[in-house]
Scaffold this motif. Structure first.
Motif, PDB file in Angstrom:
ATOM      1  N   ALA A  96       0.830  -1.190   0.000  1.00  0.00           N
ATOM      2  CA  ALA A  96       0.000   0.000   0.000  1.00  0.00           C
ATOM      3  C   ALA A  96       0.870   1.247   0.000  1.00  0.00           C
ATOM      4  O   ALA A  96       2.064   1.181   0.317  1.00  0.00           O
ATOM      5  N   ALA A  97       0.251   2.371  -0.334  1.00  0.00           N
ATOM      6  CA  ALA A  97       0.964   3.641  -0.378  1.00  0.00           C
ATOM      7  C   ALA A  97       0.185   4.701   0.385  1.00  0.00           C
ATOM      8  O   ALA A  97      -1.057   4.754   0.295  1.00  0.00           O
ATOM      9  N   ALA A  98       0.918   5.523   1.130  1.00  0.00           N
ATOM     10  CA  ALA A  98       0.314   6.593   1.913  1.00  0.00           C
ATOM     11  C   ALA A  98       1.008   7.910   1.593  1.00  0.00           C
ATOM     12  O   ALA A  98       2.223   7.930   1.356  1.00  0.00           O
ATOM     13  N   PRO A  99       0.290   9.020   1.636  1.00  0.00           N
ATOM     14  CA  PRO A  99       0.920  10.314   1.367  1.00  0.00           C
ATOM     15  C   PRO A  99       2.024  10.592   2.382  1.00  0.00           C
ATOM     16  O   PRO A  99       1.949  10.135   3.529  1.00  0.00           O
ATOM     17  N   PRO A 100       3.031  11.343   2.003  1.00  0.00           N
ATOM     18  CA  PRO A 100       4.108  11.641   2.944  1.00  0.00           C
ATOM     19  C   PRO A 100       3.618  12.498   4.102  1.00  0.00           C
ATOM     20  O   PRO A 100       2.646  13.237   3.971  1.00  0.00           O
ATOM     21  N   GLY A 101       4.295  12.358   5.230  1.00  0.00           N
ATOM     22  CA  GLY A 101       3.976  13.189   6.381  1.00  0.00           C
ATOM     23  C   GLY A 101       3.025  12.568   7.370  1.00  0.00           C
ATOM     24  O   GLY A 101       2.734  13.161   8.404  1.00  0.00           O
ATOM     25  N   TYR A 102       2.492  11.394   7.051  1.00  0.00           N
ATOM     26  CA  TYR A 102       1.590  10.707   7.965  1.00  0.00           C
ATOM     27  C   TYR A 102       2.294   9.517   8.605  1.00  0.00           C
ATOM     28  O   TYR A 102       3.340   9.065   8.149  1.00  0.00           O
ATOM     29  N   ASP A 103       1.685   8.999   9.657  1.00  0.00           N
ATOM     30  CA  ASP A 103       2.226   7.832  10.345  1.00  0.00           C
ATOM     31  C   ASP A 103       2.199   6.642   9.407  1.00  0.00           C
ATOM     32  O   ASP A 103       1.127   6.111   9.094  1.00  0.00           O
ATOM     33  N   ALA A 104       3.374   6.210   8.964  1.00  0.00           N
ATOM     34  CA  ALA A 104       3.444   5.143   7.967  1.00  0.00           C
ATOM     35  C   ALA A 104       3.136   3.774   8.550  1.00  0.00           C
ATOM     36  O   ALA A 104       3.098   2.792   7.806  1.00  0.00           O
ATOM     37  N   THR A 105       2.930   3.683   9.857  1.00  0.00           N
ATOM     38  CA  THR A 105       2.557   2.399  10.452  1.00  0.00           C
ATOM     39  C   THR A 105       1.046   2.259  10.602  1.00  0.00           C
ATOM     40  O   THR A 105       0.554   1.197  10.985  1.00  0.00           O
ATOM     41  N   ALA A 106       0.317   3.317  10.292  1.00  0.00           N
ATOM     42  CA  ALA A 106      -1.130   3.324  10.512  1.00  0.00           C
ATOM     43  C   ALA A 106      -1.885   3.031   9.232  1.00  0.00           C
ATOM     44  O   ALA A 106      -1.809   3.795   8.257  1.00  0.00           O
ATOM     45  N   LEU A 107      -2.640   1.972   9.248  1.00  0.00           N
ATOM     46  CA  LEU A 107      -3.386   1.530   8.059  1.00  0.00           C
ATOM     47  C   LEU A 107      -4.302   2.620   7.520  1.00  0.00           C
ATOM     48  O   LEU A 107      -4.475   2.763   6.315  1.00  0.00           O
ATOM     49  N   THR A 108      -4.861   3.420   8.414  1.00  0.00           N
ATOM     50  CA  THR A 108      -5.875   4.394   8.033  1.00  0.00           C
ATOM     51  C   THR A 108      -5.364   5.444   7.064  1.00  0.00           C
ATOM     52  O   THR A 108      -6.157   6.045   6.327  1.00  0.00           O
ATOM     53  N   PHE A 109      -4.051   5.682   7.019  1.00  0.00           N
ATOM     54  CA  PHE A 109      -3.512   6.731   6.163  1.00  0.00           C
ATOM     55  C   PHE A 109      -3.177   6.223   4.753  1.00  0.00           C
ATOM     56  O   PHE A 109      -2.815   7.012   3.895  1.00  0.00           O
ATOM     57  N   TYR A 110      -3.313   4.937   4.536  1.00  0.00           N
ATOM     58  CA  TYR A 110      -2.966   4.368   3.237  1.00  0.00           C
ATOM     59  C   TYR A 110      -4.172   4.447   2.307  1.00  0.00           C
ATOM     60  O   TYR A 110      -5.244   3.922   2.621  1.00  0.00           O
ATOM     61  N   ASN A 111      -4.007   5.108   1.171  1.00  0.00           N
ATOM     62  CA  ASN A 111      -5.141   5.283   0.272  1.00  0.00           C
ATOM     63  C   ASN A 111      -4.978   4.579  -1.064  1.00  0.00           C
ATOM     64  O   ASN A 111      -5.866   4.660  -1.917  1.00  0.00           O
ATOM     65  N   TYR A 112      -3.864   3.904  -1.274  1.00  0.00           N
ATOM     66  CA  TYR A 112      -3.692   3.082  -2.469  1.00  0.00           C
ATOM     67  C   TYR A 112      -3.285   1.691  -2.016  1.00  0.00           C
ATOM     68  O   TYR A 112      -2.367   1.535  -1.209  1.00  0.00           O
ATOM     69  N   TRP A 113      -3.954   0.684  -2.557  1.00  0.00           N
ATOM     70  CA  TRP A 113      -3.715  -0.693  -2.162  1.00  0.00           C
ATOM     71  C   TRP A 113      -3.548  -1.582  -3.382  1.00  0.00           C
ATOM     72  O   TRP A 113      -4.245  -1.401  -4.391  1.00  0.00           O
ATOM     73  N   GLY A 114      -2.629  -2.528  -3.268  1.00  0.00           N
ATOM     74  CA  GLY A 114      -2.507  -3.551  -4.281  1.00  0.00           C
ATOM     75  C   GLY A 114      -3.348  -4.757  -3.924  1.00  0.00           C
ATOM     76  O   GLY A 114      -3.943  -4.817  -2.842  1.00  0.00           O
ATOM     77  N   GLN A 115      -3.394  -5.713  -4.823  1.00  0.00           N
ATOM     78  CA  GLN A 115      -4.101  -6.950  -4.503  1.00  0.00           C
ATOM     79  C   GLN A 115      -3.225  -7.783  -3.578  1.00  0.00           C
ATOM     80  O   GLN A 115      -2.036  -7.555  -3.486  1.00  0.00           O
TER      81      GLN A 115
END
Length: 123
Positions: A96-115
């Motif tokens: 998954a990918a999350a915008p920079p500047g957010y907690d990269a360990t938190a699932l909630t900040f990830y807005n792009y997901w692979g299969q």
């Protein structure tokens, strides 16, 4: 943006696997990238992440010393090297990918997901 995960499979306990996640779109090198996993009947959980700002990596306690996350800018790909695998590592693994500047360990900040790619560790 597309994330394509691969590399899962069946392995015996103590063995190794390397997962790959190829990213398209203009996120590689900017967005934080992470690996999560979900076992049947359980919630999706954080495994590892890499943030390009400062090259910071983070790991779940359960995988420290066994898993390593890395990236290849030229290939826009991140990897998860998994060693000393245990039956409890069995799960579908997602990148998954999350915008920079957010907690990269938190699932909630990830807005792009692979299969998911399935990892099964036999005892």
């Amino acid at each position: 943006v597309q994330l394509q995960a691969s590399g899962g499979g069946l392995v015996q306990a103590g063995g190794s696997l390397r997962l790959s996640c190829a990213a398209s779109g203009r996120i590689f090198g900017r967005y934080s990238m992470g690996w999560f996993r979900q076992a049947p009947g359980k919630e999706r959980e954080f495994v590892a992440s890499i943030s390009w700002t400062g090259g910071k990596t983070s790991y779940a306690d359960s995988v420290v010393g066994r898993f390593t996350i890395s990236g290849d800018n030229a290939k826009s790909t991140i990897f998860l090297q998994m060693n000393s695998l245990r039956p409890e590592d069995t799960a579908a693994y997602y990148c998954a990918a999350a915008p920079p500047g957010y907690d990269a360990t938190a699932l909630t900040f990830y807005n792009y997901w692979g299969q998911g790619t399935q990892v099964t560790v036999s005892s």
